[in-house]
Scaffold this active site. Structure first.
Site, PDB file in Angstrom:
ATOM      1  N   CYS A  53      36.344  35.709  39.941  1.00 33.90           N
ATOM      2  CA  CYS A  53      35.682  36.995  40.183  1.00 33.90           C
ATOM      3  C   CYS A  53      36.515  37.844  41.142  1.00 33.90           C
ATOM      4  O   CYS A  53      35.978  38.476  42.059  1.00 33.90           O
ATOM      5  CB  CYS A  53      34.262  36.801  40.694  1.00 33.90           C
ATOM      6  SG  CYS A  53      34.059  35.610  42.026  1.00 33.90           S
ATOM      7  N   GLY A  54      37.828  37.820  40.939  1.00 31.40           N
ATOM      8  CA  GLY A  54      38.708  38.676  41.730  1.00 31.40           C
ATOM      9  C   GLY A  54      38.695  38.306  43.207  1.00 31.40           C
ATOM     10  O   GLY A  54      38.668  37.136  43.586  1.00 31.40           O
TER      11      GLY A  54
END
Length: 294
Positions: A92-93
């Site tokens: 998720c980055g």
């Protein structure tokens, strides 16, 4: 230089990865809608709770000698509890690392000032980031891996643990770290002091300067009931904001990964075609040379 077979295998592998990232992006988009609705629905309640707390605390005034301990504090700020809420999963980055970084920087500042710091991690990924530096001051992890949809009962369990520690005088100040959801591409790491609560300033209207409120029972009794609930509400809001931020960050990260995979496929395809053309040209030259020799 890679052979044609190697390039063909790599193109197939990247295409398979692209299908996975595209599917994860679609799943995150579906989950984001539900998580965003829950987070936005919780905001007015928590904000209204802040306003009510501010009004009642304002009625008490500056003399907090008789106020509940959760509002007045212990009279010291030597021991700090940092509640760092992150996700249980990755991909998720920079969602997890940005929250952990904010908590880590705050912990370093406090320790440099001679304060005692304890860290309570909610979510595995934040604990993984912080364990290398703060393993000796970290409390047991609050694991939410089996929780599909975060509920009020999950926040209540965490709040009960925090309040029990405060009653046992294990810390003086508690600060909650989470990511506030703004949009799919924007999640803001946030730090909020919840014990004693940071009471927002209440702006009085011009025509309400002479308005007085009579509380029944008195302000301290109302606060004694509201303050524990406020801790639970703020933790619940943080978990909901995190859930929406996580899905937004994952959707954005998977979209970037899908585009990057597409660019890599294009590049590998060009290399494959260029090498195949060079191989065909070499074979033609050899055939022509052989024909001339005859």
């Amino acid at each position: 230089m890679a052979s044609l077979k190697d390039l063909r295998n790599r193109i197939a592998s990247v295409k398979a990865t692209q299908k996975i990232t595209k599917a994860m992006q679609m799943v995150a988009a579906a989950k984001l809608r539900r998580a965003q609705t829950a987070a936005e629905a919780a905001r007015p309640y928590s904000q209204r709770m802040d306003a009510v707390m501010a009004n009642i605390a304002g009625a008490i005034g500056d003399d907090k000698s008789s106020a509940p301990k959760l509002l007045a504090g212990t009279g010291s700020d030597q021991t700090h509890l940092l509640i760092i809420a992150t996700a249980e999963r990755g991909l998720c980055g920079g969602f997890n690392s940005s929250i952990a970084r904010l908590g880590r920087d705050h912990a370093r500042e406090l320790m440099a000032a001679g304060k005692t710091v304890k860290i309570l991690c909610v979510g595995k990924k934040g604990a993984d980031v912080l364990r290398s530096e703060f393993d000796d001051i970290m409390l047991p992890l609050v694991d939410l891996r089996e929780v599909k949809n975060v509920g009020y009962n999950n926040a209540s369990d965490i709040a009960h643990q925090v309040l029990a520690m405060f009653s046992a005088e294990e810390f003086d100040v508690a600060t909650l770290f989470y990511s506030e959801f703004q949009s799919v591409i924007s999640q803001v790491p946030t730090a909020q002091q919840i014990i004693p609560p940071s009471i927002p300033e209440v702006e009085e209207e011009a025509d309400s300067a002479s308005t007085f409120y009579d509380y029944e029972p008195d302000e301290n009794e109302i606060l004694a009931d509201l303050l524990p609930s406020n801790v639970t509400v703020q933790i619940f809001r943080a978990l909901l904001e995190n859930a929406a931020s996580e899905q937004g960050a994952r959707m954005s990260a998977m979209d970037n990964a899908t585009r990057n995979a597409g660019e890599m496929i294009d590049k590998l395809t060009r290399d494959f075609n260029r090498q195949r053309q060079a191989q065909i040209t070499t074979e033609l030259i050899e055939i022509i040379a052989g024909a001339e020799a005859l």
